[in-house]
Structures are given as structure tokens and as C-alpha cells.
Scaffold this active site. Structure first.
Site, mmCIF file in Angstrom:
data_model
loop_
_atom_site.group_PDB
_atom_site.id
_atom_site.type_symbol
_atom_site.label_atom_id
_atom_site.label_comp_id
_atom_site.label_asym_id
_atom_site.label_seq_id
_atom_site.Cartn_x
_atom_site.Cartn_y
_atom_site.Cartn_z
ATOM 1 N N PRO A 58 0.845 -1.207 0.000
ATOM 2 C CA PRO A 58 0.000 0.000 0.000
ATOM 3 C C PRO A 58 0.870 1.243 0.000
ATOM 4 O O PRO A 58 1.743 1.400 0.857
ATOM 5 C CB PRO A 58 -0.801 -0.134 1.305
ATOM 6 C CG PRO A 58 0.041 -1.002 2.184
ATOM 7 C CD PRO A 58 0.768 -1.938 1.277
ATOM 8 N N CYS A 99 1.730 3.474 9.430
ATOM 9 C CA CYS A 99 2.000 4.778 8.819
ATOM 10 C C CYS A 99 2.517 5.758 9.864
ATOM 11 O O CYS A 99 1.850 6.007 10.874
ATOM 12 C CB CYS A 99 0.743 5.335 8.170
ATOM 13 S SG CYS A 99 0.996 6.949 7.397
ATOM 14 N N HIS A 104 6.607 -4.177 8.241
ATOM 15 C CA HIS A 104 7.633 -3.293 7.703
ATOM 16 C C HIS A 104 8.760 -3.271 8.733
ATOM 17 O O HIS A 104 8.551 -2.847 9.864
ATOM 18 C CB HIS A 104 7.065 -1.890 7.495
ATOM 19 C CG HIS A 104 8.031 -0.938 6.871
ATOM 20 N ND1 HIS A 104 7.630 0.211 6.230
ATOM 21 C CD2 HIS A 104 9.387 -0.941 6.766
ATOM 22 C CE1 HIS A 104 8.686 0.858 5.767
ATOM 23 N NE2 HIS A 104 9.763 0.175 6.090
ATOM 24 N N ASN A 151 8.130 -6.604 4.474
ATOM 25 C CA ASN A 151 8.149 -5.358 3.714
ATOM 26 C C ASN A 151 9.338 -4.530 4.187
ATOM 27 O O ASN A 151 9.798 -4.669 5.312
ATOM 28 C CB ASN A 151 6.836 -4.607 3.945
ATOM 29 C CG ASN A 151 6.778 -3.254 3.257
ATOM 30 O OD1 ASN A 151 6.435 -2.253 3.866
ATOM 31 N ND2 ASN A 151 7.127 -3.213 1.988
ATOM 32 N N GLY A 152 9.835 -3.663 3.307
ATOM 33 C CA GLY A 152 10.928 -2.769 3.676
ATOM 34 C C GLY A 152 12.247 -3.108 3.030
ATOM 35 O O GLY A 152 13.275 -2.515 3.353
ATOM 36 N N GLY A 153 12.242 -4.035 2.069
ATOM 37 C CA GLY A 153 13.503 -4.497 1.486
ATOM 38 C C GLY A 153 13.888 -3.881 0.165
ATOM 39 O O GLY A 153 14.746 -4.431 -0.542
#
Length: 486
Positions: A15, A113, A180, A211-213
Site C-alpha cells: 500500500p 504509517c 515493515h 516489507n521494507g527491502g
């Protein structure tokens, strides 16, 4: 995949605000993504929306009263799209989930977020410090929604805190957990904490989506390496996909010009706001913005400019013509019992045709607003130009206009803030009653309009007899939707 979405061994589009609109989601799916997330959509705004089937585009739209499209989806992504919600309240979350439940594959709650607007509203990363509220939201959704419920978090200050929070959300019955691997204070330049993601994977029984890679992922092969490093079930890509959505291709990435052309096709097909389209293309050009192409791109001011820059101008014009003809066919097909902007041309009650229409300036060409289109049509039909009479409502100083053309009156029941807007709204009513495109982005199918006509014996021969010839001769360019998204 038809049925409940599977979160095991998948590659997903993360997202992303302004990126996760329909064209980017469809492009990611076309390149090989298994699951795509919408941008975060806030519960308060979604609760102001009405669900409408857009026959012209073949989409389902969730729109505000003024016509602004907040969320647009289509059948092509129905079994792959995850609706991500920003919320801080269980009941609001449930109401929004019920609103979209039948049009999406799953629902995700944003708990990561770090932006100020989200934190101040008690949403996003603010929920990481409110486990009781998180339990209430997730439990409410799991118990009452038929589609899988998930949430996406950032890691907490310690590994132990992160694992404790992750186990708590798992206990609520969610289908998967997105993680994340950064703290809410950290930014993309900071290293992703892959080891913490791995620790979460070891403690949970549900799929964990890493996530975050993006700093580590430059090719399709790198996705597998990131998956191995974290031990996760699935991988969610954000910036790597934002820069080049063809990262999802097993065969390798396409040149960015080819990707942009493919993106523009979806943007044109689904009438995406040109400002949003420009923003998405800007991310794809991130390392070319200072080039000659980048300079030309920065100078674009419309969808036509964007399409011309990538030699897609003819495609844009073709789709506009197709859309115009389809709009005319749809208008002819509408019956008195059909929801749409026009509500029965044949009901015979008063001497005025009335519809509930609001004039939205940004949805019309400045050089050819509805009044101008109507004037040009009247001249072609050798009719006296329309006469406008405006009345003011004393309670709030709003206005409503009634126009008279060839002996018939037309008016909108919506009270506008200015006389000029009221006259434009009346012109829209007249154009739609005559079956003439008003130059707007799309017909507002589903608006509860009233069309009352008295005197059934009046011949009105000038208008019906010449309408079809006029439509063949008249060049009526449909403008691109310029609605800003959340």
C-alpha cells in the site's frame, strides 16, 4: 484465483499513498504480482461515499456527494485487491468494511504509517501503542466480515515488544500479518531490520508478509533472496515496484519507457486523474528527472501532454471517441426505472425537466463548459439560444437556475453557491435530457435525479428529429477526470 485470497508464498504490491490507485494495481498484476494493496483510505472519508457501478468505465466507484472518486476498482482485480483502511474506531472500521466487502479480496488495517496526519488521528503507527483498541478493531472485523482481515505494522523499539504485539494481533483471528522492518521513526535510507522479521516468523503460525527491502531488491531474483533472509511467507514491494512495476516479472524488468506506456494505457482506460498519473510516472522516472525527457515531462499539464510525450496520443483520442459513443448508447438504454443521472424523460408531471446535478468545474473544459456546448448545439439546430432565470435562496444565499430552450424548461434541484454554477448545472440537465454528452469525465450513474415533464402532446419536433445528425457532426471531447485522490 477465485475465493479467499491466499497469503502464502506470494509477491505483493505494498500500500502506497497516491501510487496504489487502479492503474498501478492493474499494471502490477499484469507483470506478475499475486496480490495488490490499495493506498490507505481513511474511514471518515469512505463513510461519506456512495457505491456506484460505473457502466461507462466498467468499474465500481466509491464517490463523494460532489462526484469525487475516492476508490475505484474493477472485476479484473476483484480476487487480488486488498483494501487498506486507516481507522482508529471499531464501528467505523466495520461500516467501511461492509461498504467494500463484496468488491475486494481482503481488508487490511494500517498500523504502520508514521505520517503526522495519521498519528494525530489515532491511526497508523499510533495503534502500535494501543493494543486494546487494536484488539477491538480486529476482532470486530474478523467476526463480522466474510473476507480475510489482516494488518500491517512497523516494528516496535525492542524485539520482545514486537513479538508480543504480533502474537496479540494473531490471537484476534487475522489471516496474515504484514511487517515493515523499520521503527516508526526510521526512514527508507535506514537499514531494514530483517532479523526482527525473522524472529516474528518463528513465533507466529499465520503467514508473515515482509516489507521494507527495496534497498536490497533490484531484480526479481532479489525478491527470493529477501524472502530467504527474513524467512517470511510472502514479500511485499513498495519503492522497488514504484520505480519499476515490472520488477514482478520473472523474466526480468522492462525498459522504463515501455512500462510507462503500459501504465498510461491503464490510466486512459480507467479515466485516472491526470495529476495522479503524472505523480506515478514521476516516481518511475525518479533517476531521469534531470534528463531532457525529465524536463519535457515536468512541463506536461494534461493527460494529452503525457500521452503525446510517449506517443500515446492516438490511443487517448481513440478511447475518448469510444467512451463518447458508449455514453450515448448508455443514455439511450436508460429506462424510467434505471438509476442514473437521467430519471425518466417520459414522466409527465410538471413543465420542467429536473435532475439533481452539481456543476463541478474541474471536470469540464474551461473553453467548452456545458453552457457553451448547449449554445453550439442550439445554433446547429437553428434554435433560439437558451434563456436563464436564476433564483436565490435567502436562508443561505445559494442559487438555482432554470433555462428555457425551445419552449421547455430545465433545472437542477441542487442549490449552487454562485449564479454561474447554477446556470451550468441547468445546462447539464438540458444536455443529458437531449442525450448530448456534457463534456464531463463520466456520467454520474446512480444519482437520484427527477425528470418531470408535463404536456405529453407537445411535438417538440425540432429537437428529437435532429439529435442524431447533430451527434454525428458534433465533436464533443470528454475530459480526463482530474479528481485528487486521498
Amino acid at each position: 484465483m477465485e475465493g479467499k485470497v491466499d497469503y502464502e508464498n506470494k509477491i505483493m504490491l505494498a500500500p502506497m499513498v497516491r501510487i496504489g490507485t487502479l492503474p498501478c494495481r492493474l499494471l502490477a498484476l499484469a507483470y506478475g504480482a499475486d496480490v495488490v494493496y490499495t493506498e490507505e483510505l481513511i474511514d471518515h472519508k469512505m463513510l461519506q461515499c456512495i457505491r456506484r457501478i460505473n457502466e461507462l468505465l466498467g468499474t465500481v466507484d466509491f464517490i463523494l456527494e460532489d462526484g469525487t472518486v475516492v476508490f475505484r476498482t474493477c472485476t479484473q482485480e476483484k480476487f487480488h485487491v486488498i483494501f487498506q483502511m486507516g481507522t482508529s474506531d471499531p464501528m467505523r472500521a466495520l461500516k467501511v468494511a461492509k461498504l467494500v466487502e463484496n468488491d475486494v479480496a481482503g481488508i487490511d488495517i494500517n498500523m504502520g504509517c508514521p505520517k503526522e496526519f495519521s498519528i494525530k488521528g489515532g491511526m497508523g503507527a499510533a495503534l502500535l501503542t494501543q493494543p486494546e483498541k487494536v484488539q477491538q478493531i480486529l476482532t470486530m472485523l474478523v467476526r463480522n466480515i466474510s473476507k480475510p482481515i489482516t494488518c500491517k505494522i512497523r516494528i516496535l523499539p525492542t524485539e520482545g515488544e514486537t513479538i508480543k504485539f504480533s502474537k496479540m494481533v494473531e490471537s484476534c483471528g487475522i489471516a496474515a500479518l504484514g511487517v515493515h522492518g523499520r521503527l516508526k521513526e526510521e526512514r527508507p535510507r535506514d537499514a531494514n531490520h530483517n532479523a526482527v522479521i525473522g524472529a516474528i516468523v518463528n513465533e507466529l503460525c499465520i503467514p508473515v508478509i515482509a516489507n521494507g527491502g527495496s534497498m536490497e531488491i533490484h531484480s526479481y531474483a532479489d525478491i527470493g533472496k529477501f524472502k530467504q533472509r527474513t524467512g517470511c511467507s510472502s514479500v511485499m514491494l513498495a519503492r522497488a515496484a514504484q520505480w519499476n512495476p515490472s520488477i514482478f516479472r520473472k523474466e526480468g524488468k522492462h525498459p522504463i519507457d515501455d512500462v510507462i506506456k503500459a501504465y498510461l494505457k491503464y490510466a486512459v482506460d480507467y479515466d485516472n486523474p491526470w495529476e495522479n498519473s503524472k505523480y506515478c510516472i514521476q516516481q518511475m522516472l525518479h533517476d531521469q528527472l534531470e534528463s531532457e525527457l525529465g524536463s519535457r515531462f515536468k512541463a506536461t499539464k494534461s493527460m494529452s501532454d503525457l500521452c503525446d510525450l510517449w506517443e500515446m496520443g492516438s490511443y487517448l483520442q481513440q478511447k475518448k471517441q469510444e467512451r463518447m459513443h458508449r455514453e450515448i448508447k448508455l443514455q439511450r438504454l436508460h429506462s424510467p426505472d434505471t438509476d442514473g443521472l437521467e430519471r425518466s424523460r417520459k414522466q409527465q408531471r410538471t413543465d420542467a425537466v429536473e435532475m439533481h446535478v452539481k456543476f463541478i468545474k474541474r471536470n469540464h473544459r474551461l473553453d467548452k463548459p456545458p453552457k457553451t456546448l448547449l449554445l453550439e448545439w442550439a445554433r446547429q439546430q437553428q434554435l433560439k439560444q437558451a434563456e436563464y432565470v436564476t433564483e436565490e435562496r435567502p436562508s443561505d444565499r445559494h442559487f438555482k437556475a432554470t433555462l428555457t430552450l425551445d419552449g421547455r424548461k430545465y433545472s437542477s434541484t441542487f442549490w449552487e453557491k454562485s449564479k454561474k454554477y447554477a446556470e451550468q448545472a441547468a445546462a447539464i440537465v438540458c444536455l443529458h435530457h437531449l442525450g448530448i454528452p456534457d463534456g464531463s469525465k463520466t456520467p454520474s450513474h446512480g444519482d437520484k435525479s427527477i425528470c418531470n415533464v408535463n404536456n405529453p402532446t407537445k411535438s417538440h419536433s425540432k429537437i428529437p428529429n435532429k439529435k442524431l445528425n447533430m451527434l454525428k457532426e458534433m465533436t464533443c471531447e470528454l475530459t480526463v477526470n482530474e479528481t485528487q485522490y486521498t
